[in-house]
Design a protein around this motif. Structure first.
Motif, mmCIF file in Angstrom:
data_model
loop_
_atom_site.group_PDB
_atom_site.id
_atom_site.type_symbol
_atom_site.label_atom_id
_atom_site.label_comp_id
_atom_site.label_asym_id
_atom_site.label_seq_id
_atom_site.Cartn_x
_atom_site.Cartn_y
_atom_site.Cartn_z
ATOM 1 N N VAL A 265 54.367 -4.663 9.627
ATOM 2 C CA VAL A 265 55.275 -5.019 8.839
ATOM 3 C C VAL A 265 56.688 -6.850 9.302
ATOM 4 C CG1 VAL A 265 57.065 -5.202 6.896
ATOM 5 C CG2 VAL A 265 54.744 -3.209 6.673
ATOM 6 N N LEU A 266 56.657 -6.042 10.285
ATOM 7 C CA LEU A 266 57.877 -6.125 11.334
ATOM 8 C C LEU A 266 57.296 -7.787 11.570
ATOM 9 C CD1 LEU A 266 60.500 -6.633 12.169
ATOM 10 C CD2 LEU A 266 59.962 -4.941 14.509
ATOM 11 N N ASN A 267 56.482 -7.302 12.149
ATOM 12 C CA ASN A 267 55.313 -8.626 13.151
ATOM 13 C C ASN A 267 55.114 -9.641 11.681
ATOM 14 O OD1 ASN A 267 54.201 -9.927 15.013
ATOM 15 N ND2 ASN A 267 52.311 -9.998 13.660
ATOM 16 N N GLN A 268 54.620 -8.958 10.513
ATOM 17 C CA GLN A 268 54.959 -10.159 9.464
ATOM 18 C C GLN A 268 55.251 -10.594 8.559
ATOM 19 O OE1 GLN A 268 51.081 -10.531 8.647
ATOM 20 N NE2 GLN A 268 50.845 -10.019 6.627
ATOM 21 N N LEU A 269 56.843 -10.299 8.420
ATOM 22 C CA LEU A 269 58.152 -10.610 8.956
ATOM 23 C C LEU A 269 58.752 -11.821 9.637
ATOM 24 C CD1 LEU A 269 60.728 -10.418 6.523
ATOM 25 C CD2 LEU A 269 60.634 -8.922 8.187
ATOM 26 N N ARG A 270 58.036 -11.558 10.470
ATOM 27 C CA ARG A 270 58.143 -12.689 11.385
ATOM 28 C C ARG A 270 56.751 -13.487 11.684
ATOM 29 N NH1 ARG A 270 55.209 -14.934 15.381
ATOM 30 N NH2 ARG A 270 53.645 -13.157 15.004
ATOM 31 N N THR A 271 56.001 -13.729 11.173
ATOM 32 C CA THR A 271 55.422 -14.072 10.833
ATOM 33 C C THR A 271 55.517 -15.645 9.622
ATOM 34 O OG1 THR A 271 53.213 -13.400 11.655
ATOM 35 C CG2 THR A 271 52.546 -14.823 10.127
ATOM 36 N N LEU A 272 55.786 -14.693 8.410
ATOM 37 C CA LEU A 272 56.518 -15.515 7.579
ATOM 38 C C LEU A 272 57.386 -16.568 7.431
ATOM 39 C CD1 LEU A 272 57.116 -15.626 4.846
ATOM 40 C CD2 LEU A 272 58.481 -13.927 4.614
ATOM 41 N N VAL A 273 58.417 -16.158 8.564
ATOM 42 C CA VAL A 273 59.200 -17.194 9.288
ATOM 43 C C VAL A 273 59.519 -17.451 10.479
ATOM 44 C CG1 VAL A 273 61.267 -15.776 7.658
ATOM 45 C CG2 VAL A 273 60.695 -15.452 10.023
ATOM 46 N N ALA A 274 57.993 -17.542 11.178
ATOM 47 C CA ALA A 274 57.294 -18.677 11.841
ATOM 48 C C ALA A 274 57.483 -20.253 11.437
ATOM 49 C CB ALA A 274 56.503 -18.180 12.423
ATOM 50 N N HIS A 275 56.874 -20.683 10.008
ATOM 51 C CA HIS A 275 56.779 -21.796 10.045
ATOM 52 C C HIS A 275 57.278 -21.955 8.763
ATOM 53 C CE1 HIS A 275 53.915 -22.511 13.441
ATOM 54 N NE2 HIS A 275 53.426 -21.786 12.946
ATOM 55 N N LEU A 276 57.512 -23.144 8.582
ATOM 56 C CA LEU A 276 57.659 -23.747 6.519
ATOM 57 C C LEU A 276 56.276 -23.798 5.766
ATOM 58 C CD1 LEU A 276 60.541 -26.238 7.800
ATOM 59 C CD2 LEU A 276 60.677 -24.035 7.629
ATOM 60 N N TRP A 277 55.580 -23.687 6.179
ATOM 61 C CA TRP A 277 54.451 -23.037 5.909
ATOM 62 C C TRP A 277 53.930 -24.145 4.939
ATOM 63 C CZ3 TRP A 277 51.656 -20.510 8.177
ATOM 64 C CH2 TRP A 277 52.318 -19.422 9.067
ATOM 65 N N GLU A 278 54.606 -25.555 4.412
ATOM 66 C CA GLU A 278 54.587 -26.572 3.510
ATOM 67 C C GLU A 278 53.244 -27.347 3.245
ATOM 68 O OE1 GLU A 278 59.367 -26.769 3.115
ATOM 69 O OE2 GLU A 278 58.720 -28.808 4.190
ATOM 70 N N ASN A 279 52.319 -27.045 4.542
ATOM 71 C CA ASN A 279 51.584 -28.312 4.013
ATOM 72 C C ASN A 279 50.202 -28.031 3.499
ATOM 73 O OD1 ASN A 279 50.160 -30.706 6.092
ATOM 74 N ND2 ASN A 279 48.690 -29.053 6.540
ATOM 75 N N GLN A 280 49.467 -28.887 3.083
ATOM 76 C CA GLN A 280 48.890 -28.506 2.075
ATOM 77 C C GLN A 280 47.330 -29.097 2.327
ATOM 78 O OE1 GLN A 280 49.917 -29.640 -2.575
ATOM 79 N NE2 GLN A 280 51.662 -31.164 -1.115
ATOM 80 N N GLY A 281 46.442 -28.924 3.585
ATOM 81 C CA GLY A 281 45.903 -28.843 4.139
ATOM 82 C C GLY A 281 45.339 -30.000 4.893
ATOM 83 N N GLU A 282 46.446 -31.317 4.919
ATOM 84 C CA GLU A 282 46.512 -31.951 5.275
ATOM 85 C C GLU A 282 46.064 -32.456 7.175
ATOM 86 O OE1 GLU A 282 48.188 -31.850 3.107
ATOM 87 O OE2 GLU A 282 47.575 -33.270 1.385
ATOM 88 N N PRO A 283 46.154 -33.036 8.625
ATOM 89 C CA PRO A 283 46.131 -33.035 9.853
ATOM 90 C C PRO A 283 47.574 -33.119 9.899
ATOM 91 C CG PRO A 283 44.174 -33.970 8.939
ATOM 92 C CD PRO A 283 43.904 -33.435 7.778
#
Length: 374
Positions: A265-283
């Motif tokens: 869970v700690l690693n998953q929480l770190r993963t959650l904030v490792a990126h902004l996750w705003e890309n919709q699939g484009e290169p």
């Protein structure tokens, strides 16, 4: 450990309001490369790319030793408060030891002879996370043309999905340790008999992926024997864990699973904030990938706990993926001083986990409001 499975990378948005809500992400996707930044990242860090055995070995071995000693104490003590305290120590130490899998995935095979094998014997196999579960998939995540696309096993547009996606993304990690016991202790042996199970096990359950649509390709011939050895070792260990129940009772296994679940869970929480996750699939360009990633630099010390082994400099790592973790702090200092306060480089810096979680959660709430008004 897959959290959700959207129909596409833009299912959370529709109509004109969706377009307005995702303008920033689209602009970042189309952002041209900042050549000054990319050149400085190379020129200012040429002397920082050598992995130092005197740092890697004591760090990894010490973390594993402390983690297993604390875990043993948590299992053996009959005092609840002491078991909890030792369990927390085990979580932090084993979490740090486990995250060397990230370094291994970027490490040249001739750097630090024996490190990969010893790590697998001491950490990867006992925690049922041998290095092959990360190495190939993580390489795709760093591909200039595949980062953030549907081919990236380590990317989902979490900021553009529904609000319930975030708690599901985190809570599903609790199931990772028992799921890994089933994967190695049951499915792997069955795969020796049934080719269909073996194929499914490799394609779907042999990569630490968050993209539910990712399917792993067969391994390169040069790596096949090594992967078989690692999988065999992990399978033997998983079977031994099952066999320990009638011999030792449930307590040792349940305490260990509880510790490993908190690590997950700690690693998953770190993963959650490792990126902004705003890309919709484009290169994305390298600069766009950098700005979709996150640095949480000093002076704050909390990030050293939840993002150890250099992962607090995750955006910088995407600029310089082969740089050893112990050099990232110095690289950050050099680039910050050279490029200045108005540079693209500092735009990837954030103050901590809570503001990042808040940013992503706010984005998912906009997605919910958009759906209601559609």
């Amino acid at each position: 450990m897959n959290a959700t499975q959207p129909a596409s990378h833009s299912t959370a948005y529709s109509g004109q309001e969706a377009q307005t809500a995702t303008d920033a992400a689209i602009d970042r996707t189309r952002l041209p490369d900042d050549k000054v930044l990319l050149r400085a990242a190379v020129d200012l860090t040429r002397d920082l790319h050598t992995a130092k055995p005197g740092i890697y070995w004591p760090d990894m071995l010490g973390s594993a030793l402390i983690g297993y000693a604390a875990l043993a104490g948590a299992i053996l003590t009959d005092k609840t408060w002491l078991a909890i305290l030792l369990g927390l120590v085990a979580v932090q130490a084993l979490y740090r030891a486990l995250l060397f899998i990230h370094e291994i995935s970027h490490m040249h095979r001739d750097a630090l002879p024996g490190f990969r094998s010893v790590w697998n014997l001491l950490v990867g196999i006992p925690m049922l996370t041998p290095s092959f579960m990360y190495e190939d998939g993580h390489t795709i995540h760093h591909s200039r043309t595949k980062y953030g696309t549907p081919e990236d096993p380590e990317y989902l547009p979490l900021a553009l999905m529904k609000p319930w996606s975030l708690p599901v993304f985190l809570l599903i990690a609790l199931l990772a340790p028992p799921a890994l016991m089933i994967r190695f202790g049951i499915l792997a042996p069955l795969g020796l008999i049934f080719p269909a199970i073996r194929k499914m096990n490799w394609e779907r359950f042999s990569t630490l992926a968050i993209n539910p649509d990712y399917r792993r390709r067969p391994p390169a011939e040069a790596k096949r024997r090594w992967y078989i050895l690692l999988e065999t070792g992990a399978s033997i260990w998983a079977l031994a864990l099952f066999a320990s129940i009638p011999l030792l009772g449930w307590r040792p296994l349940l305490v260990a699973l509880a510790v490993f679940s908190v690590v997950a869970v700690l690693n998953q929480l770190r993963t959650l904030v490792a990126h902004l996750w705003e890309n919709q699939g484009e290169p994305m360009t390298v600069t766009a990938q950098y700005l979709d990633s996150v640095n949480v630099p000093p002076p704050g010390i909390a990030a050293a706990m939840w993002a150890p082994v250099g992962l607090r400099f995750h955006a910088l790592h995407h600029l310089l993926p082969s740089m050893p973790y112990h050099s990232l702090g110095e690289a950050h200092r050099r680039l910050s001083a050279h490029l200045g306060a108005d540079s693209t480089y500092l735009q990837a810096n954030y103050t901590g986990m809570i503001p990042l979680v808040g940013r992503i959660a706010a984005s998912t709430m906009r997605a919910r409001n958009t759906d209601k008004s559609a």
